[in-house]
Design a protein around this motif. Structure first.
Motif, short mmCIF file in Angstrom:
data_model
loop_
_atom_site.label_atom_id
_atom_site.label_comp_id
_atom_site.label_asym_id
_atom_site.label_seq_id
_atom_site.Cartn_x
_atom_site.Cartn_y
_atom_site.Cartn_z
N PRO A 108 -1.62 -1.13 16.53
CA PRO A 108 -1.57 -2.30 15.63
C PRO A 108 -2.95 -2.87 15.32
CG PRO A 108 0.10 -2.48 17.34
CD PRO A 108 -0.76 -1.31 17.72
N GLU A 109 -3.85 -2.86 16.30
CA GLU A 109 -5.18 -3.43 16.07
C GLU A 109 -5.97 -2.62 15.05
OE1 GLU A 109 -3.99 -4.19 20.39
OE2 GLU A 109 -3.87 -2.55 18.93
N ILE A 110 -5.78 -1.30 15.05
CA ILE A 110 -6.48 -0.45 14.09
C ILE A 110 -5.85 -0.57 12.71
CG2 ILE A 110 -7.26 1.89 13.59
CD1 ILE A 110 -8.49 0.46 16.09
N ARG A 111 -4.54 -0.70 12.68
CA ARG A 111 -3.88 -0.90 11.39
C ARG A 111 -4.37 -2.21 10.76
NH1 ARG A 111 -0.57 2.91 10.45
NH2 ARG A 111 0.04 1.96 8.50
N GLN A 112 -4.53 -3.24 11.59
CA GLN A 112 -5.03 -4.51 11.07
C GLN A 112 -6.45 -4.36 10.56
OE1 GLN A 112 -3.09 -7.43 10.86
NE2 GLN A 112 -4.78 -7.90 9.47
N TRP A 113 -7.28 -3.61 11.28
CA TRP A 113 -8.66 -3.40 10.88
C TRP A 113 -8.72 -2.71 9.51
CZ3 TRP A 113 -11.91 0.60 9.56
CH2 TRP A 113 -13.27 0.35 9.64
N VAL A 114 -7.91 -1.67 9.35
CA VAL A 114 -7.87 -0.95 8.07
C VAL A 114 -7.31 -1.84 6.96
CG1 VAL A 114 -6.79 0.97 6.82
CG2 VAL A 114 -7.75 1.34 9.11
N ASN A 115 -6.20 -2.53 7.25
CA ASN A 115 -5.56 -3.35 6.23
C ASN A 115 -6.48 -4.46 5.74
OD1 ASN A 115 -3.33 -1.77 6.55
ND2 ASN A 115 -2.13 -3.27 7.71
N ASP A 116 -7.25 -5.06 6.63
CA ASP A 116 -8.17 -6.12 6.22
C ASP A 116 -9.19 -5.59 5.21
OD1 ASP A 116 -6.93 -7.96 7.83
OD2 ASP A 116 -8.40 -7.85 9.45
N ARG A 117 -9.65 -4.36 5.41
CA ARG A 117 -10.63 -3.79 4.49
C ARG A 117 -10.00 -3.40 3.17
NH1 ARG A 117 -12.03 -4.50 8.96
NH2 ARG A 117 -14.21 -4.64 9.65
N LEU A 118 -8.76 -2.96 3.20
CA LEU A 118 -8.07 -2.62 1.95
C LEU A 118 -7.80 -3.88 1.13
CD1 LEU A 118 -5.52 0.01 3.28
CD2 LEU A 118 -7.67 0.45 2.09
N ARG A 119 -7.38 -4.95 1.79
CA ARG A 119 -7.07 -6.19 1.06
C ARG A 119 -8.31 -6.84 0.47
NH1 ARG A 119 -3.55 -7.45 5.91
NH2 ARG A 119 -1.46 -6.71 5.35
N ALA A 120 -9.48 -6.49 0.99
CA ALA A 120 -10.72 -7.05 0.48
C ALA A 120 -11.16 -6.38 -0.83
CB ALA A 120 -11.84 -6.93 1.51
N LEU A 121 -10.53 -5.24 -1.19
CA LEU A 121 -10.90 -4.54 -2.41
C LEU A 121 -10.36 -5.27 -3.63
CD1 LEU A 121 -10.11 -0.90 -1.21
CD2 LEU A 121 -12.38 -1.94 -1.45
N PRO A 122 -11.14 -5.36 -4.70
CA PRO A 122 -10.69 -6.08 -5.89
C PRO A 122 -9.75 -5.22 -6.74
CG PRO A 122 -12.91 -5.27 -6.24
CD PRO A 122 -12.56 -4.93 -4.82
N PRO A 123 -8.56 -5.73 -7.11
CA PRO A 123 -7.70 -4.99 -8.03
C PRO A 123 -8.28 -5.03 -9.44
CG PRO A 123 -6.74 -7.13 -7.50
CD PRO A 123 -7.98 -7.00 -6.66
N PRO A 124 -7.80 -4.18 -10.34
CA PRO A 124 -6.63 -3.30 -10.21
C PRO A 124 -6.99 -1.99 -9.52
CG PRO A 124 -7.54 -3.09 -12.41
CD PRO A 124 -8.36 -4.14 -11.72
N PHE A 125 -5.97 -1.37 -8.88
CA PHE A 125 -6.13 -0.05 -8.30
C PHE A 125 -4.76 0.52 -7.94
CE2 PHE A 125 -7.05 -3.18 -4.88
CZ PHE A 125 -5.96 -2.96 -4.06
#
Length: 214
Positions: A108-125
């Motif tokens: 879970p901690e690694i999923r959170q680490w990855v998800n935080d970086r993905l959510r920081a990307l600007p849409p659209p994508f």
């Protein structure tokens, strides 16, 4: 606009996401490449089995950077002693990484680490992965889930890896079991069985689904 393309291992998510993104004129984001990069770094450090505290310490020292370039996603880490970034993309697509990435992605901690970086990307994508539509971008405008039999996926992957098809199929079945908690269709997702479609057919099915939701 955010479009999510989830699915089982080797279902063609990256190729489909790339084609859909090119058709829409927007980037695509490969979450799986970040997990692969983390797994590769863990293997290089000798973290077997990987634990969340050890991985988070490693990522604090050497955080991989995902670059959703027009020609495809790349992932790198650095700078190293020479001051240059080290590209991890090719090295992250090996049998050893295939075998280890599920154990890393289940933390879970690694999923959170990855998800935080993905959510920081600007849409659209267009975002592809295991749980883009369920956990990372539940607000996405259009969601899709790709599936195919393990045999079909093994036959496709053997063209890339030059390995034994039965061995690959067995590994994919094991991967499916490991990924079952994360890899499921999001609510409202359109499920597409890619077994009887070529790449362009899957891309067109996704594009039609997006148009139908507009």
């Amino acid at each position: 606009m955010i479009v999510t393309i989830d699915g089982v291992a080797a279902s063609g998510k990256s190729s489909v996401a790339s084609g859909v993104a090119r058709a829409l004129g927007i980037p695509y984001v490969s979450s799986g490449l970040l997990y692969r990069a983390v797994t590769l770094l863990a293997l290089e450090r000798g973290l077997t089995p990987p634990t969340a505290p050890a991985l988070l310490e490693l990522l604090a020292e050497h955080p991989p950077e995902l670059r959703p370039l027009p020609q495809g996603n790349r992932v790198s880490v650095g700078p190293g002693p020479d001051g240059e970034q080290r590209d991890l993309t090719d090295a992250a697509h090996t049998g050893a990484v295939d075998a280890g990435v599920s154990a890393v992605a289940r933390l879970p901690e690694i999923r959170q680490w990855v998800n935080d970086r993905l959510r920081a990307l600007p849409p659209p994508f267009v975002a592809e992965g295991r749980d883009m539509g369920t956990a990372v971008f539940p607000q996405a405008a259009a969601k899709f889930f790709l599936t195919a039999s393990a045999r079909v996926r093994a036959q496709r992957r053997v063209l890339e890896r030059q390995d034994d098809v039965d061995k690959i199929e067995a590994a994919l079945r094991a991967r499916d079991e490991h990924d079952a908690a994360q890899s499921r269709p999001a609510q409202g997702a359109q499920v597409i069985d890619t077994g009887t479609l070529d790449l362009n057919g899957v891309i067109q099915a996704v594009l039609s689904g997006i148009e139908g939701r507009r």
